[in-house]
Write an enzyme that holds these catalytic residues in place. Structure first.
Site, PDB file in Angstrom:
ATOM      1  N   TYR A 143       0.918  -1.399   0.102  1.00  0.00           N
ATOM      2  CA  TYR A 143       0.073  -0.005   0.017  1.00  0.00           C
ATOM      3  C   TYR A 143       0.732   1.409  -0.099  1.00  0.00           C
ATOM      4  O   TYR A 143       0.685   2.102  -0.804  1.00  0.00           O
ATOM      5  CB  TYR A 143      -0.806  -0.172   1.255  1.00  0.00           C
ATOM      6  N   HIS A 163       1.328   3.899  -3.130  1.00  0.00           N
ATOM      7  CA  HIS A 163       1.198   5.506  -2.958  1.00  0.00           C
ATOM      8  C   HIS A 163       2.554   6.375  -3.040  1.00  0.00           C
ATOM      9  O   HIS A 163       2.252   7.579  -3.517  1.00  0.00           O
ATOM     10  CB  HIS A 163       0.531   5.725  -1.413  1.00  0.00           C
ATOM     11  N   TYR A 200      -4.720  16.379   1.804  1.00  0.00           N
ATOM     12  CA  TYR A 200      -5.230  15.214   1.888  1.00  0.00           C
ATOM     13  C   TYR A 200      -4.223  14.293   2.320  1.00  0.00           C
ATOM     14  O   TYR A 200      -2.918  14.343   2.065  1.00  0.00           O
ATOM     15  CB  TYR A 200      -5.372  14.643   0.454  1.00  0.00           C
TER      16      TYR A 200
END
Length: 105
Positions: free
Chosen positions: A18, A22, A41
């Site tokens: 993950y 990213h 974000y």
């Protein structure tokens, strides 16, 4: 500016993958997110529960987690991430909005 917080679910054993994906987020996806009015974000990982906590500030009505009228770039990202996250039938991440109970400026 509207604040939006949510949680998602990472599959066990997929933590490194993950983060790797990213770290190499597609520039066209970043552009699409910003065009949606999303900024500031962040995604956090709770190691004890494997829950991902997302926070973003939205200058428009929507958020990056909206599943209506999804652009092809976002759909490709969802498709790529589906093997490591809990997802809906359309491969969008299972997202649970969180209610704000306190804020301090």
């Amino acid at each position: 500016m509207r604040r939006f917080a949510f949680k998602m679910y990472l599959k066990p054993g997929c933590e490194a993958e993950y983060e790797k994906r990213h770290a190499a987020i597609w520039p066209e996806l970043v552009k699409m997110i910003k065009e949606q009015g999303v900024g500031n974000y962040s995604i956090y990982w709770d190691r004890d529960t494997n829950i991902l906590f997302g926070y973003q500030e939205c200058s428009k009505e929507g958020s990056s987690q909206d599943t209506d009228d999804v652009d092809p770039v976002t759909q490709r990202w969802w498709d790529m991430m589906a093997d490591i996250m809990e997802v809906n039938a359309d491969n969008s991440p299972v997202t649970v909005p969180l209610t704000e109970v306190f804020h301090l400026d």
